[in-house]
Motif scaffolding. Structure first.
Motif, PDB file in Angstrom:
ATOM      1  N   SER A 145      11.061  -6.861  -7.307  1.00 16.96           N
ATOM      2  CA  SER A 145      10.723  -6.543  -8.699  1.00 16.96           C
ATOM      3  C   SER A 145      10.451  -5.058  -8.889  1.00 16.96           C
ATOM      4  CB  SER A 145       9.488  -7.349  -9.137  1.00 16.96           C
ATOM      5  OG  SER A 145       9.751  -8.721  -9.128  1.00 16.96           O
ATOM      6  N   MET A 146       9.801  -4.453  -7.919  1.00 13.64           N
ATOM      7  CA  MET A 146       9.461  -3.027  -8.010  1.00 13.64           C
ATOM      8  C   MET A 146      10.677  -2.133  -7.856  1.00 13.64           C
ATOM      9  SD  MET A 146       5.940  -3.000  -5.746  1.00 13.64           S
ATOM     10  CE  MET A 146       5.706  -1.209  -5.821  1.00 13.64           C
ATOM     11  N   PHE A 147      11.615  -2.567  -6.993  1.00 15.49           N
ATOM     12  CA  PHE A 147      12.785  -1.731  -6.674  1.00 15.49           C
ATOM     13  C   PHE A 147      14.069  -2.539  -6.882  1.00 15.49           C
ATOM     14  CE2 PHE A 147       9.181  -0.605  -3.883  1.00 15.49           C
ATOM     15  CZ  PHE A 147       8.911   0.673  -4.383  1.00 15.49           C
ATOM     16  N   ARG A 174       6.198   5.467  -7.550  1.00 18.04           N
ATOM     17  CA  ARG A 174       7.277   4.479  -7.516  1.00 18.04           C
ATOM     18  C   ARG A 174       8.622   5.162  -7.242  1.00 18.04           C
ATOM     19  NH1 ARG A 174       7.753  -0.612 -10.240  1.00 18.04           N
ATOM     20  NH2 ARG A 174       5.492  -0.627 -10.114  1.00 18.04           N
ATOM     21  N   GLY A 175       8.837   6.320  -7.874  1.00 15.94           N
ATOM     22  CA  GLY A 175      10.100   7.035  -7.700  1.00 15.94           C
ATOM     23  C   GLY A 175      10.316   7.514  -6.287  1.00 15.94           C
ATOM     24  N   LYS A 176       9.271   8.102  -5.693  1.00 20.08           N
ATOM     25  CA  LYS A 176       9.409   8.593  -4.318  1.00 20.08           C
ATOM     26  C   LYS A 176       9.599   7.435  -3.347  1.00 20.08           C
ATOM     27  CE  LYS A 176       7.467  11.592  -0.762  1.00 20.08           C
ATOM     28  NZ  LYS A 176       7.829  10.671   0.332  1.00 20.08           N
ATOM     29  N   ALA A 177       8.853   6.350  -3.547  1.00 18.12           N
ATOM     30  CA  ALA A 177       9.008   5.183  -2.673  1.00 18.12           C
ATOM     31  C   ALA A 177      10.436   4.663  -2.731  1.00 18.12           C
ATOM     32  CB  ALA A 177       8.033   4.085  -3.079  1.00 18.12           C
ATOM     33  N   SER A 178      11.007   4.623  -3.929  1.00 21.90           N
ATOM     34  CA  SER A 178      12.390   4.158  -4.085  1.00 21.90           C
ATOM     35  C   SER A 178      13.359   5.072  -3.356  1.00 21.90           C
ATOM     36  CB  SER A 178      12.752   4.077  -5.567  1.00 21.90           C
ATOM     37  OG  SER A 178      14.066   3.607  -5.736  1.00 21.90           O
ATOM     38  N   ARG A 179      13.147   6.374  -3.491  1.00 20.40           N
ATOM     39  CA  ARG A 179      14.040   7.329  -2.802  1.00 20.40           C
ATOM     40  C   ARG A 179      13.907   7.190  -1.282  1.00 20.40           C
ATOM     41  NH1 ARG A 179      12.066  10.485  -7.041  1.00 20.40           N
ATOM     42  NH2 ARG A 179      10.559  11.555  -5.697  1.00 20.40           N
ATOM     43  N   ASP A 180      12.679   7.038  -0.801  1.00 21.90           N
ATOM     44  CA  ASP A 180      12.473   6.873   0.645  1.00 21.90           C
ATOM     45  C   ASP A 180      13.142   5.590   1.150  1.00 21.90           C
ATOM     46  OD1 ASP A 180      10.986   9.210   0.766  1.00 21.90           O
ATOM     47  OD2 ASP A 180       9.043   8.180   0.646  1.00 21.90           O
ATOM     48  N   THR A 216       0.805  -1.226   0.000  1.00 23.56           N
ATOM     49  CA  THR A 216       0.000   0.000   0.000  1.00 23.56           C
ATOM     50  C   THR A 216       0.834   1.271   0.000  1.00 23.56           C
ATOM     51  OG1 THR A 216      -1.806  -1.127   1.139  1.00 23.56           O
ATOM     52  CG2 THR A 216      -1.808   1.283   1.227  1.00 23.56           C
ATOM     53  N   PHE A 217       1.837   1.339   0.876  1.00 20.67           N
ATOM     54  CA  PHE A 217       2.566   2.605   1.060  1.00 20.67           C
ATOM     55  C   PHE A 217       3.816   2.720   0.196  1.00 20.67           C
ATOM     56  CE2 PHE A 217      -0.224   2.347   4.677  1.00 20.67           C
ATOM     57  CZ  PHE A 217      -0.706   3.648   4.754  1.00 20.67           C
ATOM     58  N   VAL A 218       3.933   1.809  -0.787  1.00 20.93           N
ATOM     59  CA  VAL A 218       4.982   1.964  -1.803  1.00 20.93           C
ATOM     60  C   VAL A 218       4.344   2.021  -3.192  1.00 20.93           C
ATOM     61  CG1 VAL A 218       6.834   0.919  -0.452  1.00 20.93           C
ATOM     62  CG2 VAL A 218       5.375  -0.542  -1.895  1.00 20.93           C
ATOM     63  N   SER A 219       3.024   2.210  -3.222  1.00 24.84           N
ATOM     64  CA  SER A 219       2.280   2.174  -4.481  1.00 24.84           C
ATOM     65  C   SER A 219       1.336   3.366  -4.584  1.00 24.84           C
ATOM     66  CB  SER A 219       1.462   0.883  -4.592  1.00 24.84           C
ATOM     67  OG  SER A 219       2.267  -0.264  -4.424  1.00 24.84           O
TER      68      SER A 219
END
Length: 372
Positions: free
Chosen positions: A150-152, A124-130, A115-118
């Motif tokens: 797979s996502m990151f 997707r970009g912000k979740a990766s940076r976080d 939920t909180f990476v989507s």
């Protein structure tokens, strides 16, 4: 180890109502605190003191009106202290602030779902940076671990998993007398009770279960569907009630049931069904049901197959969008008493040996020691 756990700001630890994430934090922390020092940062509430101590576990509750203010205020409470691991639960967005406050600390983000990476919660970009601010990313199943990798892909080497657990003292098989009493209490004494437990939201598949119960009635005339769970949308609950009436399925909606009474819900059931229609990271209700010795049926999706071994400790439904497939599994439990007893016994056995909170804490401890 000296461990700091930062809970989401919306609900206190332990939770007053619902809030499975906060319950997981509390249960895991209690087990970790048997050997380690654990500090939990959580939201302040009138129901609890600002600071509480349970053995080696300290809970500090912080006043704040939003996530940003909460993180800042919470971190100020532990300023200058050293922690061997800082665990952020289910809020990757907290990681940059925690890293800035503890630039040399080992940081773990423990995710309970996607939920909180989507989207719509984040990009997707912000979740990766976080997430890049964390040394470790922990999911609650191999399925979630695989999805995160797979996502990151750049962060794949940091991702681990630990299965969640059940409170094995609360969730245990009832005596014959206890079962009879709880079935009288909920009005299912003469019925074949199908239990659902979870939030009343579309992805949980309740319409599929209602239609399955209608089909199962042809072979199991005394079917009673019992649905335990709250919803933020009264209109959706009305829709489900209308659907049950339309299909002639005797259904009781219990609404929100407190965690202290959830064992009663499972214990009344002749089976428990988890008909999830979208990725289910783990399935906490499944291990709780199994711990109570209830034959359990679940969709073959996400982390559920990591808990249920089809025909051994429960039944998996591959064609989980098809009500007929769930009806077939329900009728199987009804007609085959030998199978039902086997699923009950093996479900309890596996819950005790694989899915207690002690096992969760031990695996998490091992990951933190290895990556400390």
């Amino acid at each position: 180890m000296n461990v700091l756990i930062i809970a989401p700001w919306q609900n206190p630890v332990p939770p007053i109502v619902g809030s499975s994430v906060e319950n997981c934090i509390y249960q895991i922390a209690k087990k970790l605190a048997q050997k380690h020092s654990v500090t939990i940062l959580s939201r302040k509430t009138k129901h609890y003191p600002s600071r509480s101590q349970e053995g080696n576990m300290t809970i500090i509750r912080v006043s704040a009106s939003g996530a940003t203010g909460y993180v800042r205020a919470a971190l100020n409470h532990v300023k200058g202290r050293h922690f061997d691991m800082i665990q952020i639960d289910n809020r990757p967005s907290y990681a940059p602030a925690v890293r800035a406050f503890f630039p040399h600390a080992r940081i773990s983000v423990f995710l309970h779902s996607l939920t909180f990476v989507s989207s719509p919660m984040t990009s997707r970009g912000k979740a990766s940076r976080d997430l890049s601010h964390a040394n470790l990313i922990v999911g609650n199943s191999r399925s979630l671990q695989s999805n995160l990798r797979s996502m990151f892909p750049k962060l794949a080497a940091r991702v681990r998993y630990v299965h969640l657990g059940a409170n094995l003292k609360q969730f245990q098989p009832p005596s014959a007398g206890q079962r009879a009493a709880v079935r009288r209490k909920y009005g299912v004494s003469e019925r074949f009770a199908i239990v659902f437990a979870g939030r009343l939201i579309p992805r949980k598949g309740i319409p599929v279960l209602i239609k399955a119960a209608k089909i199962a009635k042809k072979s199991v005339p005394a079917v009673k569907l019992v649905i335990a769970g709250g919803t933020e949308k009264a209109s959706y609950k009305r829709h489900l009630k209308q659907l049950a009436e339309k299909h002639g399925v005797s259904t009781r909606f219990l609404g929100y049931v407190s965690r202290s009474r959830m064992h009663e819900v499972y214990r009344m059931g002749d089976c428990m069904v988890c008909p999830s229609q979208k990725h289910e990271a783990f399935g906490l209700v499944i291990v709780e049901s199994m711990a109570c010795g209830v034959p359990t049926i679940g969709s073959k999706i996400g982390g559920i197959p990591e808990i249920i071994r089809n025909g051994e400790n429960g039944l998996l439904v591959s064609d989980y969008r098809n009500p007929q497939a769930f009806a077939h599994a329900i009728v199987k439990v009804y007609k085959n008493k030998t199978l039902a007893r086997k699923l009950s016994r093996q479900g309890r056995h596996d819950a005790v040996n694989k899915f207690g909170w002690g096992a969760t804490a031990s695996r998490l401890e091992a990951i933190y020691r290895k990556n400390g």
